[in-house]
Scaffold this motif. Structure first.
Motif, PDB file in Angstrom:
ATOM      1  N   PHE A   1     -70.460  78.008 -82.147  1.00  0.00           N
ATOM      2  CA  PHE A   1     -70.346  78.074 -80.691  1.00  0.00           C
ATOM      3  C   PHE A   1     -69.877  76.737 -80.120  1.00  0.00           C
ATOM      4  O   PHE A   1     -68.950  76.683 -79.301  1.00  0.00           O
ATOM      5  CB  PHE A   1     -71.701  78.454 -80.087  1.00  0.00           C
ATOM      6  CG  PHE A   1     -71.774  78.278 -78.600  1.00  0.00           C
ATOM      7  CD1 PHE A   1     -71.164  79.188 -77.751  1.00  0.00           C
ATOM      8  CD2 PHE A   1     -72.430  77.184 -78.046  1.00  0.00           C
ATOM      9  CE1 PHE A   1     -71.218  79.014 -76.379  1.00  0.00           C
ATOM     10  CE2 PHE A   1     -72.487  77.007 -76.673  1.00  0.00           C
ATOM     11  CZ  PHE A   1     -71.880  77.927 -75.831  1.00  0.00           C
ATOM     12  N   TRP A   2     -70.505  75.646 -80.552  1.00  0.00           N
ATOM     13  CA  TRP A   2     -70.137  74.333 -80.027  1.00  0.00           C
ATOM     14  C   TRP A   2     -68.751  73.907 -80.489  1.00  0.00           C
ATOM     15  O   TRP A   2     -68.008  73.244 -79.752  1.00  0.00           O
ATOM     16  CB  TRP A   2     -71.187  73.302 -80.438  1.00  0.00           C
ATOM     17  CG  TRP A   2     -72.465  73.482 -79.688  1.00  0.00           C
ATOM     18  CD1 TRP A   2     -73.634  73.989 -80.147  1.00  0.00           C
ATOM     19  CD2 TRP A   2     -72.676  73.187 -78.295  1.00  0.00           C
ATOM     20  NE1 TRP A   2     -74.579  74.029 -79.150  1.00  0.00           N
ATOM     21  CE2 TRP A   2     -74.021  73.536 -77.992  1.00  0.00           C
ATOM     22  CE3 TRP A   2     -71.881  72.660 -77.287  1.00  0.00           C
ATOM     23  CZ2 TRP A   2     -74.570  73.384 -76.728  1.00  0.00           C
ATOM     24  CZ3 TRP A   2     -72.420  72.500 -76.013  1.00  0.00           C
ATOM     25  CH2 TRP A   2     -73.752  72.850 -75.750  1.00  0.00           C
TER      26      TRP A   2
ATOM     27  N   GLY B   1     -53.628  70.794 -72.168  1.00  0.00           N
ATOM     28  CA  GLY B   1     -52.578  71.653 -71.633  1.00  0.00           C
ATOM     29  C   GLY B   1     -52.356  71.439 -70.152  1.00  0.00           C
ATOM     30  O   GLY B   1     -51.214  71.300 -69.687  1.00  0.00           O
ATOM     31  N   VAL B   2     -53.440  71.370 -69.379  1.00  0.00           N
ATOM     32  CA  VAL B   2     -53.320  71.171 -67.928  1.00  0.00           C
ATOM     33  C   VAL B   2     -52.830  69.759 -67.621  1.00  0.00           C
ATOM     34  O   VAL B   2     -51.918  69.562 -66.806  1.00  0.00           O
ATOM     35  CB  VAL B   2     -54.674  71.443 -67.240  1.00  0.00           C
ATOM     36  CG1 VAL B   2     -54.603  71.054 -65.757  1.00  0.00           C
ATOM     37  CG2 VAL B   2     -55.053  72.908 -67.385  1.00  0.00           C
TER      38      VAL B   2
ATOM     39  N   ALA C   1     -61.829  74.515 -77.444  1.00  0.00           N
ATOM     40  CA  ALA C   1     -61.159  75.196 -76.333  1.00  0.00           C
ATOM     41  C   ALA C   1     -61.070  74.291 -75.106  1.00  0.00           C
ATOM     42  O   ALA C   1     -60.035  74.255 -74.420  1.00  0.00           O
ATOM     43  CB  ALA C   1     -61.912  76.482 -75.990  1.00  0.00           C
ATOM     44  N   ALA C   2     -62.148  73.551 -74.826  1.00  0.00           N
ATOM     45  CA  ALA C   2     -62.144  72.659 -73.660  1.00  0.00           C
ATOM     46  C   ALA C   2     -61.111  71.545 -73.825  1.00  0.00           C
ATOM     47  O   ALA C   2     -60.371  71.216 -72.887  1.00  0.00           O
ATOM     48  CB  ALA C   2     -63.540  72.065 -73.459  1.00  0.00           C
TER      49      ALA C   2
ATOM     50  N   GLY D   1     -61.978  80.713 -70.132  1.00  0.00           N
ATOM     51  CA  GLY D   1     -63.265  80.820 -69.448  1.00  0.00           C
ATOM     52  C   GLY D   1     -63.731  82.251 -69.330  1.00  0.00           C
ATOM     53  O   GLY D   1     -64.907  82.566 -69.588  1.00  0.00           O
ATOM     54  N   LEU D   2     -62.823  83.155 -68.951  1.00  0.00           N
ATOM     55  CA  LEU D   2     -63.183  84.573 -68.858  1.00  0.00           C
ATOM     56  C   LEU D   2     -63.543  85.147 -70.227  1.00  0.00           C
ATOM     57  O   LEU D   2     -64.480  85.943 -70.357  1.00  0.00           O
ATOM     58  CB  LEU D   2     -62.019  85.362 -68.259  1.00  0.00           C
ATOM     59  CG  LEU D   2     -61.979  85.476 -66.731  1.00  0.00           C
ATOM     60  CD1 LEU D   2     -60.753  86.275 -66.302  1.00  0.00           C
ATOM     61  CD2 LEU D   2     -63.243  86.140 -66.199  1.00  0.00           C
ATOM     62  N   LEU D   3     -62.804  84.744 -71.251  1.00  0.00           N
ATOM     63  CA  LEU D   3     -63.085  85.240 -72.597  1.00  0.00           C
ATOM     64  C   LEU D   3     -64.471  84.810 -73.052  1.00  0.00           C
ATOM     65  O   LEU D   3     -65.246  85.612 -73.600  1.00  0.00           O
ATOM     66  CB  LEU D   3     -62.025  84.731 -73.576  1.00  0.00           C
ATOM     67  CG  LEU D   3     -62.167  85.203 -75.029  1.00  0.00           C
ATOM     68  CD1 LEU D   3     -61.973  86.711 -75.127  1.00  0.00           C
ATOM     69  CD2 LEU D   3     -61.166  84.483 -75.925  1.00  0.00           C
TER      70      LEU D   3
END
Length: 431
Positions: free
Chosen positions: A408-409, A422-423, A415-416, A387-389
């Protein structure tokens, strides 16, 4: 007359004008420039195939055979796109990741980012020293001897040279990881079994999801982003260097995934599916499992060299990333171009991280559990890190270099999805 004409033609063919020689000089100059650019992308990817990756891949191969190999392949494009963003940010801002976060979003976000970096780096260093301890014990060397020696070597590599020298030494050491390809080839995997496993993925099994999270944690580490962006800023790469840096990052991303898959394949081919009877407690256990298939002496040597190469490079890269990141957020001098006397906090942070990790390993028992846990923690940090990146890419890059359109998409969705898996997988053991 004909002889003279032939001689004249040969003379003309062997002679070159300054205009003829110009392309050769240009090609040589471009090649030298490309070689000088390369380093950060390849090095950070070699570091990514570290001891934690070896252990997580081996554990996956033991418990689930080849079933988690497709996940590692699917993560390749996401890994490349994430690290390519750090390349852009490093080139177009000439600032490290922590410094840029502090400048754009304030000290609070910078401190939070560096907390994640410290946690991830400590976990990584612990896993690298577990590898050193495990390989040393294979040859009868106590960890009380192997760990101080390896810590001293890591400190010596960084404190006695410039960034370029450290980079060259680390890349050369990292190339020993290519031994993992030999390990996979010698294991002689069965193609029919591979097809059967990859068509039967138990996504509802919490154990499977937990190991998937661990593998995601091995692929995406906070220190990778800090390191590559800071290294590019340290080398002062320019906009014209972007294509070469991108190419190097792509090659490195593919290489690291293939190396990790090689370990998974080797273990799956030998012991995959024996979940109830096989227990891993150290890197030495993994080597012992593979020894009957690789040969006692040569196989142990090949595997040990690969693991030590991976552990050494990852330890250098992770600890340097933490020292850089802390310096960027806290504002002290942070360059390998300065001697220790001019950058005491930078070198002090590096030495402290190395020594702390080596002490933790000295008193630990179940080293594989420590490794897997460290990778899962990385996966839990992933949404925050990515998110920060993404926020930096949207705010700090020049307008024409920001992510747009299909790319971008693609990155956003990839990434999402990776962060969610992962979570979810990391928390699955609590369900």
């Amino acid at each position: 007359m004909q002889h003279e004409a032939t001689k004249s033609n040969k003379t003309c063919a062997n002679e070159t004008t300054p205009e003829d020689r110009l392309p050769r000089r240009t090609i040589r100059a471009r090649l030298l420039r490309a070689l000088s650019i390369c380093g950060p992308g390849l090095l950070v990817m070699l570091a990514n195939s570290d001891a934690g990756s070896v252990v997580a891949a081996a554990q996956s191969g033991v418990q689930w055979g080849y079933r988690l190999a497709p996940l590692l392949l699917a993560l390749f494009p996401v890994l490349y796109m994430v690290q390519e963003l750090t390349v852009r940010l490093g080139i177009y801002t000439q600032k490290g990741h922590g410094e840029l976060i502090r400048e754009r979003f304030g000290p609070t976000w910078a401190y939070l980012s560096v907390v994640g970096l410290v946690v991830a780096t400590t976990g990584t260093l612990v896993t690298e020293f577990t590898a050193v301890a495990g390989i040393g014990e294979l040859y009868g060397v106590s960890r009380l001897i192997s760990l101080p020696l390896s810590a001293a070597a890591l400190i010596g590599i960084v404190t006695t040279g410039s960034y370029r020298r450290v980079e060259r030494v680390a890349v050369i050491i990292g190339l020993f990881e290519l031994a993992f390809f030999y390990v996979a080839w010698r294991s002689q995997p069965d193609l029919a079994t591979i097809r059967q496993h990859v068509s039967d993925l138990p996504w509802r099994d919490h154990g499977f999801l937990f190991l998937a999270a661990a593998l995601i944690g091995t692929v995406f580490n906070p220190w990778m982003i800090f390191y590559q962006q800071s290294a590019i800023a340290e080398k002062r790469l320019e906009a014209r260097d972007l294509p070469t840096a991108r190419g190097e990052t792509a090659i490195g991303a593919l290489l690291t995934q293939c190396l990790t898959i090689s370990v998974l394949v080797a273990v799956a081919a030998t012991l995959g599916g024996h979940r109830s009877t096989v227990s891993l407690k150290s890197v030495g256990d993994i080597s012992a499992m593979l020894t009957p298939y690789l040969g006692v002496k040569f196989g142990r040597l090949v595997f040990g060299v690969g693991v030590l190469g991976a552990a050494t490079v990852a330890a250098v890269v992770a600890s340097l990333a933490m020292a850089w990141g802390l310096g960027e957020v806290l504002g002290y001098q942070r360059s390998l171009e300065f001697k220790p006397g001019r950058s005491p906090w930078f070198y002090g942070g590096y030495v402290a991280s190395v020594l702390t990790a080596s002490v933790i390993v000295c008193i630990s028992h179940d080293l594989v559990l420590v490794n897997i846990g460290a990778q899962v923690v990385n996966a839990l940090f992933l949404p925050f890190v990515l998110g920060l990146l993404a926020a930096l890419a949207a705010d700090a890059l020049p307008e024409e270099k920001r992510l747009k359109g299909f790319y971008f998409w693609l990155l956003l969705i990839g990434a999402a999805a990776t962060a969610f898996l992962g979570v979810y997988g990391g928390l699955s053991s609590l369900f």
